[in-house]
Scaffold this active site. Structure first.
Site, mmCIF file in Angstrom:
data_model
loop_
_atom_site.group_PDB
_atom_site.id
_atom_site.type_symbol
_atom_site.label_atom_id
_atom_site.label_comp_id
_atom_site.label_asym_id
_atom_site.label_seq_id
_atom_site.Cartn_x
_atom_site.Cartn_y
_atom_site.Cartn_z
ATOM 1 C CB CYS A 162 41.071 -6.253 -7.868
ATOM 2 S SG CYS A 162 40.945 -8.135 -7.564
ATOM 3 C CD GLN A 168 41.095 -3.410 1.277
ATOM 4 O OE1 GLN A 168 40.466 -3.643 0.819
ATOM 5 N NE2 GLN A 168 41.214 -3.069 2.456
ATOM 6 C CG HIS A 215 37.640 -4.658 -2.926
ATOM 7 N ND1 HIS A 215 38.784 -5.085 -3.537
ATOM 8 C CD2 HIS A 215 37.469 -4.053 -1.815
ATOM 9 C CE1 HIS A 215 39.768 -4.869 -2.384
ATOM 10 N NE2 HIS A 215 38.969 -4.495 -1.392
#
Ligand SMILES: [Zn+2]
Length: 144
Positions: free
Chosen positions: A31, A72, A100
């Site tokens: 991320c 994402q 996540h």
């Protein structure tokens, strides 16, 4: 590696017009907001329009976009766009289902929630029968 390098000679002329679906493609990504991993599965479908791609190329395309700093939502769109550009198919559908670590470790600390994103192009967007066929198939896949 770029998508073009991955695809290489892997596109073939084929008179096939039925949906092709590769499900349960594992991916690991990072991320870009929190520098923490997110990981899960991607389900990729397309409807050929005179050209098909070698099935083993699809997980490799997923890896091209997963193995970088990502979000994402963008990754899901990039996978769909890459197939759209490479094959000009009648439609592309991509669903990503991911955990996540930034949700699991920080703030909200939700261990079991997952995030679902999708990108639907062409017939997957305009034809409800095609869309439902794809989404019902994805829904039938048991959670992990
Ligand atoms: Zn994050």
């Amino acid at each position: 590696m770029s998508v073009a390098e991955v695809i290489g000679e892997g596109v073939f002329t084929e008179d096939c017009s039925e949906m092709v679906l590769v499900k349960d493609i594992e991916f690991y990504s990072l991320c870009e907001h929190h520098m923490l991993p997110f990981y899960g599965r991607v389900h990729v479908a397309y409807i050929p329009n005179g050209r098909i791609i070698g099935l083993s190329k699809i997980p490799r395309i997923v890896d091209v976009f997963a193995r970088r700093l990502q979000v994402q939502e963008r990754m899901t769109q990039q996978i769909a766009q890459a197939l759209h550009v490479a094959l000009q198919p009648k439609g592309v559908g991509v669903v990503a289902d991911a955990h996540h670590l930034c949700m699991m470790m920080r703030g909200v600390q939700k261990q079991n929630s997952s995030a679902l994103t999708s990108c639907l192009l062409g017939a997957f967007q305009t034809d409800s029968k095609t869309r439902n066929e794809f989404l019902n198939f994805v829904r039938s896949i048991p959670p992990r």
